[in-house]
Design a protein around this motif. Sequence first.
Motif, PDB file in Angstrom:
ATOM      1  N   THR A 198       0.859  -1.179   0.000  1.00 29.79           N
ATOM      2  CA  THR A 198       0.000   0.000   0.000  1.00 29.79           C
ATOM      3  C   THR A 198       0.898   1.234   0.000  1.00 29.79           C
ATOM      4  O   THR A 198       1.964   1.225   0.618  1.00 29.79           O
ATOM      5  N   ASN A 199       0.460   2.262  -0.701  1.00 29.94           N
ATOM      6  CA  ASN A 199       1.280   3.468  -0.793  1.00 29.94           C
ATOM      7  C   ASN A 199       1.137   4.384   0.416  1.00 29.94           C
ATOM      8  O   ASN A 199       1.814   5.400   0.515  1.00 29.94           O
ATOM      9  N   ALA A 234      -5.902   4.498  -0.032  1.00 27.01           N
ATOM     10  CA  ALA A 234      -4.590   3.898  -0.303  1.00 27.01           C
ATOM     11  C   ALA A 234      -4.692   2.998  -1.528  1.00 27.01           C
ATOM     12  O   ALA A 234      -5.737   2.414  -1.795  1.00 27.01           O
ATOM     13  N   ASP A 235      -3.603   2.902  -2.275  1.00 30.15           N
ATOM     14  CA  ASP A 235      -3.532   2.032  -3.448  1.00 30.15           C
ATOM     15  C   ASP A 235      -2.477   0.959  -3.212  1.00 30.15           C
ATOM     16  O   ASP A 235      -1.463   1.216  -2.574  1.00 30.15           O
ATOM     17  N   LYS A 268     -11.708   1.344   0.295  1.00 30.48           N
ATOM     18  CA  LYS A 268     -12.170   2.737   0.408  1.00 30.48           C
ATOM     19  C   LYS A 268     -11.374   3.543   1.434  1.00 30.48           C
ATOM     20  O   LYS A 268     -11.910   4.406   2.119  1.00 30.48           O
ATOM     21  N   ILE A 294      -0.069   1.407 -10.188  1.00 32.66           N
ATOM     22  CA  ILE A 294      -1.195   1.074  -9.314  1.00 32.66           C
ATOM     23  C   ILE A 294      -1.761  -0.275  -9.745  1.00 32.66           C
ATOM     24  O   ILE A 294      -2.118  -0.470 -10.906  1.00 32.66           O
ATOM     25  N   ILE A 298       0.470  -0.695  -4.889  1.00 32.60           N
ATOM     26  CA  ILE A 298       1.352  -0.358  -5.997  1.00 32.60           C
ATOM     27  C   ILE A 298       2.445  -1.422  -6.123  1.00 32.60           C
ATOM     28  O   ILE A 298       2.817  -2.070  -5.149  1.00 32.60           O
ATOM     29  N   VAL A 351      -4.161  -2.078  -7.425  1.00 35.99           N
ATOM     30  CA  VAL A 351      -5.541  -1.958  -6.946  1.00 35.99           C
ATOM     31  C   VAL A 351      -5.684  -0.562  -6.362  1.00 35.99           C
ATOM     32  O   VAL A 351      -4.945  -0.192  -5.442  1.00 35.99           O
ATOM     33  N   ALA A 352      -6.622   0.205  -6.893  1.00 39.59           N
ATOM     34  CA  ALA A 352      -6.831   1.574  -6.422  1.00 39.59           C
ATOM     35  C   ALA A 352      -7.830   1.606  -5.258  1.00 39.59           C
ATOM     36  O   ALA A 352      -8.738   0.775  -5.184  1.00 39.59           O
ATOM     37  N   ASP A 353      -7.657   2.554  -4.371  1.00 41.96           N
ATOM     38  CA  ASP A 353      -8.569   2.827  -3.261  1.00 41.96           C
ATOM     39  C   ASP A 353      -8.954   1.546  -2.501  1.00 41.96           C
ATOM     40  O   ASP A 353     -10.128   1.199  -2.387  1.00 41.96           O
ATOM     41  N   VAL A 354      -7.949   0.889  -1.965  1.00 37.11           N
ATOM     42  CA  VAL A 354      -8.142  -0.373  -1.239  1.00 37.11           C
ATOM     43  C   VAL A 354      -9.103  -0.173  -0.070  1.00 37.11           C
ATOM     44  O   VAL A 354      -8.871   0.694   0.780  1.00 37.11           O
ATOM     45  N   THR A 386      -8.465  -8.340  -1.546  1.00 38.96           N
ATOM     46  CA  THR A 386      -8.639  -7.644  -2.829  1.00 38.96           C
ATOM     47  C   THR A 386      -7.611  -8.096  -3.856  1.00 38.96           C
ATOM     48  O   THR A 386      -7.786  -7.880  -5.049  1.00 38.96           O
TER      49      THR A 386
END
Length: 115
Positions: free
Chosen positions: A66-67, A106-107, A103, A96, A109, A98-101, A81
Amino acid sequence: MKQLICISCPKGCHLTVDEENDYAVTGNSCPRGEIYGKTEIKNPQRIVTSTVAVSGSVSVRCPVKTNKTIPKRLMFEAMKTLDGISIPAPIHRGQIIVADVCKTGADFIATKGIE
């Protein structure tokens, strides 16, 4: 009162967090220790690291993280996910996955480029 060892820097200060006194933190030698102590008691946060499958490359897995931190209570949900994901090569570091893990904003990356 809770006892913690701060992980914000290499010093590893021994913190005491007083939950009954508005989460007052003692034992820290820098401001980051106070932030860490309060956050760790109120809403622990973690960076999540894992891997995802890769197709079209000699590498079969790509490391991801996660970023930014996410609430610790969402770690297993965040990992789910990644189940069943297969990313085609090439993969670029910082891409990226998975975007907006969960909600959280965070993504996940990629932490390694794969050709």
